[in-house]
Design a protein around this motif. Sequence first.
Motif, PDB file in Angstrom:
ATOM      1  N   VAL A 147       0.837  -1.203   0.000  1.00 52.00           N
ATOM      2  CA  VAL A 147       0.000   0.000   0.000  1.00 52.00           C
ATOM      3  C   VAL A 147       0.872   1.253   0.000  1.00 52.00           C
ATOM      4  CG1 VAL A 147      -2.035  -1.040   1.072  1.00 52.00           C
ATOM      5  CG2 VAL A 147      -0.201  -0.153   2.520  1.00 52.00           C
ATOM      6  N   GLN A 148       2.076   1.144  -0.538  1.00 52.81           N
ATOM      7  CA  GLN A 148       2.978   2.293  -0.577  1.00 52.81           C
ATOM      8  C   GLN A 148       2.468   3.362  -1.542  1.00 52.81           C
ATOM      9  OE1 GLN A 148       3.609  -0.735  -1.758  1.00 52.81           O
ATOM     10  NE2 GLN A 148       5.208  -0.767  -3.338  1.00 52.81           N
ATOM     11  N   TYR A 149       2.932   4.571  -1.345  1.00 51.08           N
ATOM     12  CA  TYR A 149       2.557   5.721  -2.181  1.00 51.08           C
ATOM     13  C   TYR A 149       1.049   5.966  -2.159  1.00 51.08           C
ATOM     14  CZ  TYR A 149       7.345   5.330  -3.813  1.00 51.08           C
ATOM     15  OH  TYR A 149       8.707   5.252  -3.858  1.00 51.08           O
ATOM     16  N   ASN A 150       0.523   6.101  -0.949  1.00 46.08           N
ATOM     17  CA  ASN A 150      -0.861   6.507  -0.745  1.00 46.08           C
ATOM     18  C   ASN A 150      -0.870   7.700   0.204  1.00 46.08           C
ATOM     19  OD1 ASN A 150      -3.201   4.736  -1.939  1.00 46.08           O
ATOM     20  ND2 ASN A 150      -1.531   3.303  -1.516  1.00 46.08           N
ATOM     21  N   LEU A 151      -2.012   7.950   0.815  1.00 46.85           N
ATOM     22  CA  LEU A 151      -2.147   9.070   1.746  1.00 46.85           C
ATOM     23  C   LEU A 151      -2.601   8.571   3.109  1.00 46.85           C
ATOM     24  CD1 LEU A 151      -4.057  11.482  -0.687  1.00 46.85           C
ATOM     25  CD2 LEU A 151      -1.606  11.474  -0.203  1.00 46.85           C
ATOM     26  N   ILE A 152      -2.234   7.361   3.453  1.00 46.15           N
ATOM     27  CA  ILE A 152      -2.728   6.727   4.668  1.00 46.15           C
ATOM     28  C   ILE A 152      -2.188   7.437   5.905  1.00 46.15           C
ATOM     29  CG2 ILE A 152      -2.812   4.587   5.993  1.00 46.15           C
ATOM     30  CD1 ILE A 152      -2.447   3.110   3.300  1.00 46.15           C
ATOM     31  N   SER A 153      -3.115   7.947   6.709  1.00 42.47           N
ATOM     32  CA  SER A 153      -2.737   8.617   7.951  1.00 42.47           C
ATOM     33  C   SER A 153      -3.285   7.894   9.175  1.00 42.47           C
ATOM     34  CB  SER A 153      -3.233  10.065   7.953  1.00 42.47           C
ATOM     35  OG  SER A 153      -4.649  10.114   7.822  1.00 42.47           O
ATOM     36  N   HIS A 154      -4.216   6.966   8.951  1.00 43.59           N
ATOM     37  CA  HIS A 154      -4.812   6.258  10.087  1.00 43.59           C
ATOM     38  C   HIS A 154      -5.098   4.805   9.711  1.00 43.59           C
ATOM     39  CE1 HIS A 154      -7.228   5.488  13.658  1.00 43.59           C
ATOM     40  NE2 HIS A 154      -8.121   4.916  12.876  1.00 43.59           N
ATOM     41  N   ILE A 155      -4.795   3.918  10.647  1.00 41.35           N
ATOM     42  CA  ILE A 155      -5.094   2.496  10.500  1.00 41.35           C
ATOM     43  C   ILE A 155      -5.776   2.044  11.783  1.00 41.35           C
ATOM     44  CG2 ILE A 155      -4.153   0.176  10.183  1.00 41.35           C
ATOM     45  CD1 ILE A 155      -1.786   1.452   8.724  1.00 41.35           C
ATOM     46  N   ASP A 156      -6.962   1.501  11.644  1.00 38.80           N
ATOM     47  CA  ASP A 156      -7.685   1.024  12.816  1.00 38.80           C
ATOM     48  C   ASP A 156      -6.906  -0.082  13.511  1.00 38.80           C
ATOM     49  OD1 ASP A 156      -9.712   2.750  12.275  1.00 38.80           O
ATOM     50  OD2 ASP A 156     -11.189   1.222  11.680  1.00 38.80           O
ATOM     51  N   ASP A 157      -6.972  -0.100  14.842  1.00 37.55           N
ATOM     52  CA  ASP A 157      -6.413  -1.229  15.575  1.00 37.55           C
ATOM     53  C   ASP A 157      -7.109  -2.510  15.131  1.00 37.55           C
ATOM     54  OD1 ASP A 157      -4.629   0.257  16.952  1.00 37.55           O
ATOM     55  OD2 ASP A 157      -5.695   0.209  18.885  1.00 37.55           O
ATOM     56  N   GLY A 158      -6.315  -3.526  14.865  1.00 40.64           N
ATOM     57  CA  GLY A 158      -6.867  -4.802  14.425  1.00 40.64           C
ATOM     58  C   GLY A 158      -7.221  -4.861  12.958  1.00 40.64           C
ATOM     59  N   ALA A 159      -6.847  -3.830  12.180  1.00 40.23           N
ATOM     60  CA  ALA A 159      -7.191  -3.824  10.755  1.00 40.23           C
ATOM     61  C   ALA A 159      -6.540  -4.983  10.003  1.00 40.23           C
ATOM     62  CB  ALA A 159      -6.774  -2.494  10.131  1.00 40.23           C
ATOM     63  N   PHE A 160      -5.398  -5.470  10.502  1.00 43.55           N
ATOM     64  CA  PHE A 160      -4.691  -6.573   9.844  1.00 43.55           C
ATOM     65  C   PHE A 160      -4.934  -7.913  10.548  1.00 43.55           C
ATOM     66  CE2 PHE A 160      -1.745  -2.814   9.308  1.00 43.55           C
ATOM     67  CZ  PHE A 160      -2.084  -2.557   8.003  1.00 43.55           C
ATOM     68  N   ALA A 161      -5.873  -7.964  11.454  1.00 40.90           N
ATOM     69  CA  ALA A 161      -6.032  -9.136  12.318  1.00 40.90           C
ATOM     70  C   ALA A 161      -6.321 -10.423  11.554  1.00 40.90           C
ATOM     71  CB  ALA A 161      -7.151  -8.879  13.335  1.00 40.90           C
ATOM     72  N   ASP A 162      -6.984 -10.318  10.400  1.00 36.77           N
ATOM     73  CA  ASP A 162      -7.322 -11.521   9.630  1.00 36.77           C
ATOM     74  C   ASP A 162      -6.183 -11.997   8.720  1.00 36.77           C
ATOM     75  OD1 ASP A 162      -9.756 -11.474  10.813  1.00 36.77           O
ATOM     76  OD2 ASP A 162     -10.929 -11.134   9.007  1.00 36.77           O
ATOM     77  N   LEU A 163      -5.138 -11.215   8.620  1.00 36.19           N
ATOM     78  CA  LEU A 163      -4.051 -11.541   7.692  1.00 36.19           C
ATOM     79  C   LEU A 163      -3.037 -12.459   8.379  1.00 36.19           C
ATOM     80  CD1 LEU A 163      -3.494  -8.039   6.037  1.00 36.19           C
ATOM     81  CD2 LEU A 163      -5.246  -9.765   5.581  1.00 36.19           C
ATOM     82  N   VAL A 164      -3.488 -13.620   8.740  1.00 36.35           N
ATOM     83  CA  VAL A 164      -2.686 -14.524   9.573  1.00 36.35           C
ATOM     84  C   VAL A 164      -1.529 -15.160   8.807  1.00 36.35           C
ATOM     85  CG1 VAL A 164      -4.546 -15.018  11.180  1.00 36.35           C
ATOM     86  CG2 VAL A 164      -4.340 -16.381   9.074  1.00 36.35           C
ATOM     87  N   GLU A 165      -1.539 -15.088   7.455  1.00 38.68           N
ATOM     88  CA  GLU A 165      -0.468 -15.670   6.644  1.00 38.68           C
ATOM     89  C   GLU A 165       0.452 -14.607   6.047  1.00 38.68           C
ATOM     90  OE1 GLU A 165       0.252 -18.833   6.340  1.00 38.68           O
ATOM     91  OE2 GLU A 165      -1.445 -19.438   7.597  1.00 38.68           O
TER      92      GLU A 165
END
Length: 769
Positions: free
Chosen positions: A92-110
């Motif tokens: 997700v490089q070269y975006n405007l991401i300023s906020h990521i919810d806690d647990g946003a990656f929780a399902d990405l177990v692999e």
Amino acid sequence: MLAIESWPLFLFPLLPFLLYHNPLLAFSLKNCTIVYSENADNLWVTCKEHELAALPDDIPRNATSLDLSSNQIVNITGTDLRCLSKLISLQVQYNLISHIDDGAFADLVELRLLDMDANKLINLTDNMFQGLSKLVTLSLYNNQISCISPVAFQALVSIQYLALGSNHLHQIADIVPIFKLPNLNELLLGYNKLTSFQSDDLPFNVSNLKVLQLDFNPLRKFSIKKDIFPHLQSLAFCKCSCDIEWDVTNKTFLMSLTDLSFSGSSVSFEAYIAMLHTADSLQKLSLFFLKEWIDEGLINIACRIPSLKTLYVTVSRLGTIDDNLLRSCSQLTELTLSGNSLSELSEHSLRSMTQLRFLYLDTNQLSKLPLAVRGLSTLEVLDLMSNFISELDCLDFVNLTRLTKLDLKHNHISKLQGCLFQNLNNLKVLNIGENPVFTLDNTFKVNLRNLEYLNLQNNGHLVFMQGDFRNLSSLCVLDLESNTYYQLYDGAFEGLDNLQTLSVSLGNYKKEHFRGLPHLENLTLHLTFNWNQNSSQKNYEPPFSNLPNLKKLVLKVYDKYQEDISPDLLKGLKFLEYFMAEKFFMKSLHPDTFKYTPRLKGLQITHSDLSDLSPELFWPIPNLKALDLSNNKFRSLDFLARANLPALSWLKLSDNLLSVINVTVLQSLTALTYLDLIDNPLTCECSNSGFNQWVQSNSQTQVVNGHQYPCAFPTQIHQIEDNQLLFGRLPAETQHVGGDLRYRAVSHLSKTLKKLYYLMFRQISDNRN
């Protein structure tokens, strides 16, 4: 938006054309593309450069790689990546991401790789990386990170590589937990605002860190007073403060350090000397932008470290190398002097280097091979690419008998003498591409029996006579591609018994040119002439029949257009698997063209003005998996309905004249998983309604950018009464096939219905805006 309940009753029969299907059931993604792969276990999805403001909601749940780079995404919410449990790589490089919810990656177990470079992140919160227990690589370069929670990285128990360069970190104390990560090998902290790095600020006993980058920080002090980095192998200091204090109280604290790099004369000479005095195990030293301190004797001091084997000195404006600069570097096995504007090396400048195996002098201003190089009898690799060398002497390489690789690409060499490489019995790779060589003078007829790769790309108008390559019995790859062409005489390739790959630009073609190539598997011909191989000619023989083991054949035509192509073009190529032709077939193809190639898997015929093909053309190649007919003039795909292609899974038909897609044709391709119809003038009529439904509902075939296909209106422009509005002036956002085609059947309605329909659509559009 106009409610469905208020629509006129006579619009309800149009509902099947006007309503979206559930996007989660659509295999054709709205803003992304599934990258074609023959490996069913890898599902690579790219949404790169689509101006997305949020993550798409239709990413396949079995995706293994997702590229969302170069968009305008601002946030990653807790639901954006839900259920993507098979994802291994996320970019997700070269975006405007300023906020990521806690647990946003929780399902990405692999997940193994997460790249979030070049965003707007400021804080790394407690549970931001929750669930990423298998993550190995995390890159957060070029954000605005100034605050990191003490437990932010706690879940990253498998992390090995972490890049935090180019952020707003001020003190090491803020990132102490990072050093405690059990498997962390590489930590990049360059381009931050760190003013000190002191072991007193690191309250732990030992770190497993192997690589640490601190370059381009305003460091004023580097202090190690306890053995907390016993495994540290690589350390980088570049452009630090000029008054940096180097305080390593015991040399054994850096006993594993083998790789050190620093740059910039802003750091004092004394500081660099102090660094070198505590690096007794150093094997590799890289110096950048250090002309001032090199002139003061920095290299001489560095080379006194007995273990030093590799020295990189680049972009330091050396100009010349005298007899003294490298005198103490006798133990070096590798020396790189790239990009230094070198115009001269003194005759004895490399005399002491009796163990040198690799020498890189590329990207300099040398006009000839320095005499200093001639005496390096231990040399195995010599890189002279991108210089100004115009002449080579027979004595230049006479003592370099151990050379295995020689790169002379992009110089001004016009002539190769027959004696030039006569002593290079061990040479395996020779690159003489991008030179104005116009004569070979028996260069390859002597003592190059171990040569495996030869590049003569883009030289002058070379002429190759019979036997010119006869002694290159080990050659596997020969590149003779040129912007113009090379002239071949019969038997020019005789003796190349092991050649597997050949690329050549020709001014004419004769079958006799390719005698003596029994093992050739890959042939690329760049043609600059009209193909005159026609079976009606007297004594005609199929042009490639003496290449029985050919697996891949590429025919590219420059400027000229071919017309009459014999149906026996590919006769004798029973093992051919891939055939690619560009500007070669300019009328059509004879139905018997592929009857000699039953193993064909990939077929590409592009830029050829083709408008139709016979179904019988494909009958002899039922194993075809990939077909590219882009950049032609096809108006119909009906020929594919009876083509009998049960294995075809990849079909590209971009840049043609297709206006209506017959779904029956697509349904006949039972193995199709990838379809590209970009840049075709698809119409917005009911004749395409079946295609539109198929794009959205089929669960097997991905239609690349199917939701964004722009459509061309019917040729007859309809006017709407009263307002005299052109139907073709509907908002641009609605002009898509496979997207929102609520106006698709308008051309078949009465004028009154057209007007009502348009007014309805205008209200929908106004409410959206």
